[in-house]
Design an enzyme around this catalytic site. Structure first.
Site, mmCIF file in Angstrom:
data_model
loop_
_atom_site.group_PDB
_atom_site.id
_atom_site.type_symbol
_atom_site.label_atom_id
_atom_site.label_comp_id
_atom_site.label_asym_id
_atom_site.label_seq_id
_atom_site.Cartn_x
_atom_site.Cartn_y
_atom_site.Cartn_z
ATOM 1 N N SER A 176 0.786 -1.230 0.000
ATOM 2 C CA SER A 176 0.000 0.000 0.000
ATOM 3 C C SER A 176 0.819 1.281 0.000
ATOM 4 C CB SER A 176 -0.959 0.012 1.191
ATOM 5 O OG SER A 176 -0.248 -0.060 2.407
ATOM 6 N N HIS A 204 -5.213 -3.542 -3.039
ATOM 7 C CA HIS A 204 -4.749 -2.560 -4.027
ATOM 8 C C HIS A 204 -4.477 -3.198 -5.394
ATOM 9 C CE1 HIS A 204 -4.258 0.813 -1.184
ATOM 10 N NE2 HIS A 204 -3.959 -0.141 -0.312
ATOM 11 N N LYS A 233 -11.681 0.588 -2.647
ATOM 12 C CA LYS A 233 -10.651 1.212 -3.477
ATOM 13 C C LYS A 233 -11.125 1.265 -4.935
ATOM 14 C CE LYS A 233 -7.126 0.294 -0.061
ATOM 15 N NZ LYS A 233 -8.088 0.006 1.019
#
Length: 378
Positions: A176, A204, A233
């Site tokens: 991250s 991610h 996300k």
């Protein structure tokens, strides 16, 4: 109270004090922060779906049909047919037998690790894993062994030294803060060789890497036993998920405390998430445009002296000194560009970074403006 005040003062003196910045508009590439227009270069909204009209419409339709709240935990009254539909969609998207939704990616990580790992388990964890993985290890009854970041030799040596009867290897797929990618193909092979459970956090990676944005399994063409992810996300919504075999998911439904004892996510969130997955499946250009932006930013950063090579939209610009990083971040915001200064404990002391994150909605002109401003300030 005096003790707390003293600790707070120490945080300020060490340039680790944080203030919350309030957004007044959606997470588009241009937003409003503290009532000032700013180019948003720090959002995990990688595909720009947070403010997508179709996603918002789906959320509204879900509210109109089901109401706002879910009314209970998933095992009491909180499960809607929408939850099942999303879990089936995620499992198919990721190529697994089944999936389970958690309220956050954080809760998914602590829920999985603590449910699986009892006193007989060893946990092999990358040293740069997300805090939620670290906390999951702490909450479990297993013995945690930290291996050097992305160091397969160190991981192998530690497994051979212990030769555990039961254990897991757990890692972020895309880290991250650094934005680099784990060596998932080697990790899965090692896990199989030693009869360990392989777990990857695709927070991610989902919607980001792999030809069609399906994450690390698609990128490496190999599947770990368990893939964990988040809806907050690239999916543009909120919540977490876990993909695995039918037996593992059934076990988690019955043993994972962060799942069992939480009120279910609202229908609006679930409806929005379903629509986001449909958009990703039907619009491959979004993932392609994000990759093009990443390649372009790395190219222009090299032109001003930063040798950064990434395949993900997380681009760390190393500043080092915390005070300097804060000053640059504040100066950028005055120019209408928001890039946060990331400091300890998120990164090591003395290794503060400007964490740039790209969205598919950015264009090359936006990137040129950012790089020009950074060059002027550094």
């Amino acid at each position: 109270m005096d003790n707390i005040k003293a600790k707070l003062q120490q945080i300020k003196e060490n340039n680790l004090y944080r203030k919350i910045k309030y957004l007044n508009k959606p997470q588009d590439k241009y937003t409003t922060i503290n009532k000032k227009k700013a180019l948003l270069m720090s959002s995990n909204n990688y595909l720009g779906l947070c403010n997508n009209e179709g996603v918002k419409k789906s959320a509204i339709e879900s509210i109109n049909k089901y109401g706002l709240g879910s009314g209970g935990s998933r095992l009491t009254t909180g499960s809607y047919d929408l939850h099942k539909k999303l879990e089936e969609k995620i499992a198919k998207f990721k190529g697994y037998e089944d999936a389970i939704i958690f309220n956050t990616g954080y809760m998914a990580n602590i829920g999985v690790i603590s449910a699986i790992c009892d006193e007989d388990y060893y946990i092999f964890s990358d040293e740069l894993n997300h805090a939620s993985i670290i906390d999951g290890c702490r909450l479990s009854k297993g013995k945690t062994i930290v291996y050097k970041h992305n160091d397969i030799k160190d991981l192998t040596n530690k497994i051979n030294e212990i030769n555990p009867k039961h254990g897991i290897i757990v890692t972020d797929s895309v880290f991250s803060m650094d934005g680099d990618i784990c060596k998932l193909d080697e990790i899965v092979k090692i896990a199989k060789k030693h009869n360990l459970i392989s777990i990857v956090d695709d927070a991610h990676a989902t919607g980001v890497i792999g030809k069609t944005g399906r994450g690390s399994s698609e990128y490496f063409n190999i599947k770990p036993d368990i893939t964990i992810g988040t809806l907050s996300k690239a999916i543009g919504s909120e919540g977490g998920f876990v993909c695995a075999s039918n037996d593992i998911i059934d076990y988690l439904r019955n043993k994972s405390r962060s799942f069992i004892f939480s009120t279910a996510l609202s229908p609006a969130v679930i409806g929005a998430s379903i629509k986001s997955f449909e958009i990703i499946e039907n619009n491959p250009y979004l993932v392609k445009k994000l990759k093009e932006n990443v390649e372009y930013l790395c190219k222009v950063l090299k032109n001003i002296g930063f040798d950064i090579d990434r395949e993900t939209p997380i681009i760390p610009i190393l500043i080092g000194d915390e005070k300097k990083a804060i000053k640059i971040s504040e100066s950028l915001l005055k120019e209408g560009i928001h890039i946060p200064a990331i400091r300890y404990p998120t990164v090591k002391k003395g290794e503060a970074i400007l964490r740039v994150t790209l969205m598919a909605t950015h264009d090359f002109c936006d990137i040129d403006l950012v790089v020009k401003s950074i060059k002027k300030l550094i």
